[in-house]
Design an enzyme around this catalytic site. Structure first.
Site, PDB file in Angstrom:
ATOM      1  N   GLY A  26       0.832  -1.198   0.000  1.00 48.26           N
ATOM      2  CA  GLY A  26       0.000   0.000   0.000  1.00 48.26           C
ATOM      3  C   GLY A  26       0.865   1.246   0.000  1.00 48.26           C
ATOM      4  N   GLN A  38       3.318  10.015   0.686  1.00 45.32           N
ATOM      5  CA  GLN A  38       4.602   9.306   0.772  1.00 45.32           C
ATOM      6  C   GLN A  38       5.482   9.546  -0.456  1.00 45.32           C
ATOM      7  OE1 GLN A  38       2.602   5.392   1.899  1.00 45.32           O
ATOM      8  NE2 GLN A  38       4.517   5.228   3.005  1.00 45.32           N
ATOM      9  N   CYS A  64       6.251   0.045   7.454  1.00 52.96           N
ATOM     10  CA  CYS A  64       5.874   1.179   6.620  1.00 52.96           C
ATOM     11  C   CYS A  64       7.052   1.559   5.737  1.00 52.96           C
ATOM     12  CB  CYS A  64       5.484   2.349   7.518  1.00 52.96           C
ATOM     13  SG  CYS A  64       5.047   3.828   6.589  1.00 52.96           S
ATOM     14  N   LEU A  65       6.772   1.807   4.466  1.00 49.26           N
ATOM     15  CA  LEU A  65       7.847   2.170   3.539  1.00 49.26           C
ATOM     16  C   LEU A  65       8.509   3.495   3.933  1.00 49.26           C
ATOM     17  CD1 LEU A  65       6.132   1.191   0.159  1.00 49.26           C
ATOM     18  CD2 LEU A  65       7.956  -0.047   1.327  1.00 49.26           C
ATOM     19  N   HIS A 107      -4.047   1.839   7.775  1.00 53.18           N
ATOM     20  CA  HIS A 107      -2.663   2.338   7.726  1.00 53.18           C
ATOM     21  C   HIS A 107      -2.542   3.471   6.697  1.00 53.18           C
ATOM     22  CE1 HIS A 107       1.845   1.607   7.882  1.00 53.18           C
ATOM     23  NE2 HIS A 107       1.719   2.331   6.792  1.00 53.18           N
ATOM     24  N   GLU A 108      -3.111   3.254   5.507  1.00 61.37           N
ATOM     25  CA  GLU A 108      -2.994   4.272   4.453  1.00 61.37           C
ATOM     26  C   GLU A 108      -3.827   5.514   4.766  1.00 61.37           C
ATOM     27  OE1 GLU A 108      -0.547   3.827   2.670  1.00 61.37           O
ATOM     28  OE2 GLU A 108      -0.353   1.683   2.982  1.00 61.37           O
ATOM     29  N   HIS A 150      -2.008   7.722   6.979  1.00 61.87           N
ATOM     30  CA  HIS A 150      -1.043   8.570   6.263  1.00 61.87           C
ATOM     31  C   HIS A 150      -1.703   9.860   5.785  1.00 61.87           C
ATOM     32  CE1 HIS A 150       2.738   6.475   6.022  1.00 61.87           C
ATOM     33  NE2 HIS A 150       2.188   5.361   5.606  1.00 61.87           N
TER      34      HIS A 150
END
Ligand SMILES: [Zn+2]
Length: 171
Positions: free
Chosen positions: A46, A51, A93-94, A135-136, A139
């Protein structure tokens, strides 16, 4: 194909609330294509637009590596309209490299938003999909997994990052 740079903690844009998308135009579609390329390139499941440095309420998800029944989808202006239950799940998380933390999430959620074509979509999610969506959406609200763990854990991660930076400077 355009793989773009993924912003990393503590980049200030990751702390900002992203803006609603008024119109799904060519620019938004291009953004979504770049996000898809970037997500797959980074082996992520995701990604949120902030990001990759764009403060818009857009997310892409592909949890098929963890749940083969699910397919890729993009969502514009996603909004949680109902939630139920609670679960703990270990998340990465990226934008927060080398960090895996147990995060408390809702077990089931319903999310409304727009598809890439501008059609209304309504997703009833549970399991990994519900977790990834939360999670997204976090963000888009400027919240990282580090904001959802204890202050001690956050401090340990900050110190680890600082040490790594010092090491890099010495090389
Ligand atoms: Zn993330």
């Amino acid at each position: 194909m355009a793989v773009v740079e993924i912003l990393k903690y503590p980049h200030p844009l990751l702390k900002k609330r992203s803006k609603e998308v008024d119109r799904i135009d060519g620019e938004v579609k291009r953004l979504i294509r770049d996000m898809i390329d970037t997500m797959y390139d980074a082996n992520g499941i995701g990604l949120a637009a902030c990001q990759v440095g764009i403060s818009k309420r857009v997310v892409v998800l592909d949890i098929s590596p963890m749940d083969p029944q699910q397919a890729f989808f993009a969502m514009v202006n996603p909004e949680v309209i109902s939630e139920e239950g609670e679960i703990d799940h270990e998340e990465g998380c990226l934008s927060v490299p080398d960090c895996l933390e147990k995060v408390k999430r809702k077990e089931k959620i319903r999310v409304k938003g727009l598809s890439l074509e501008g059609e209304e979509i309504d997703v009833a999610a549970e399991g990994i999909l519900a977790i990834a969506l939360q999670h997204e959406i976090d963000h888009l609200n400027g919240i990282l997994i580090l904001d959802r763990v204890s202050r001690l854990k956050r401090e340990i991660y900050r110190r680890k990052l600082k040490k790594e930076k010092q090491r890099e400077q010495r090389l």
